[in-house]
Design an enzyme around this catalytic site. Sequence first.
Site, PDB file in Angstrom:
ATOM      1  N   ASP A   1       0.855  -1.174   0.000  1.00 57.51           N
ATOM      2  CA  ASP A   1       0.000   0.000   0.000  1.00 57.51           C
ATOM      3  C   ASP A   1       0.892   1.225   0.000  1.00 57.51           C
ATOM      4  O   ASP A   1       1.979   1.220   0.581  1.00 57.51           O
ATOM      5  CB  ASP A   1      -0.918   0.017   1.228  1.00 57.51           C
ATOM      6  CG  ASP A   1      -1.963   1.108   1.130  1.00 57.51           C
ATOM      7  OD1 ASP A   1      -2.631   1.196   0.085  1.00 57.51           O
ATOM      8  OD2 ASP A   1      -2.101   1.890   2.077  1.00 57.51           O
ATOM      9  N   THR A   2       0.441   2.242  -0.652  1.00 58.18           N
ATOM     10  CA  THR A   2       1.159   3.508  -0.699  1.00 58.18           C
ATOM     11  C   THR A   2       0.258   4.574  -0.117  1.00 58.18           C
ATOM     12  O   THR A   2      -0.929   4.634  -0.444  1.00 58.18           O
ATOM     13  CB  THR A   2       1.516   3.888  -2.156  1.00 58.18           C
ATOM     14  OG1 THR A   2       2.273   2.820  -2.734  1.00 58.18           O
ATOM     15  CG2 THR A   2       2.304   5.170  -2.216  1.00 58.18           C
TER      16      THR A   2
END
Length: 101
Positions: free
Chosen positions: A88-89
């Site tokens: 995830d960013t």
Amino acid sequence: MLLCPVIGKLQHKRVVLASSSPRRREILSNAGLRFEVVPSRFKEKLHKASFATPQAYAVETAKQKALEVADRMYQKDLRAPDVVIGADTIVVSLLSGFPCH
């Protein structure tokens, strides 16, 4: 490269990337990892306020993405992959709602 011992151990494993991100595919390919791409269907609806840090939020989101793919693949094939990579960013600003440390 620091990943060489890890990549070597994964060469004969079924590795799945739970993302369709071209950048993540590029990173893993450049590291020499062979993997399948199975994008996660996890709906990112976690409440950010329930996490102490942005990092905790990102880790939980990545974990949920990987678990969704592993579960779906097990139900389809009756065989889960050996490794599912979730990622995830996040972008954090002072207005993000997370406490500043």
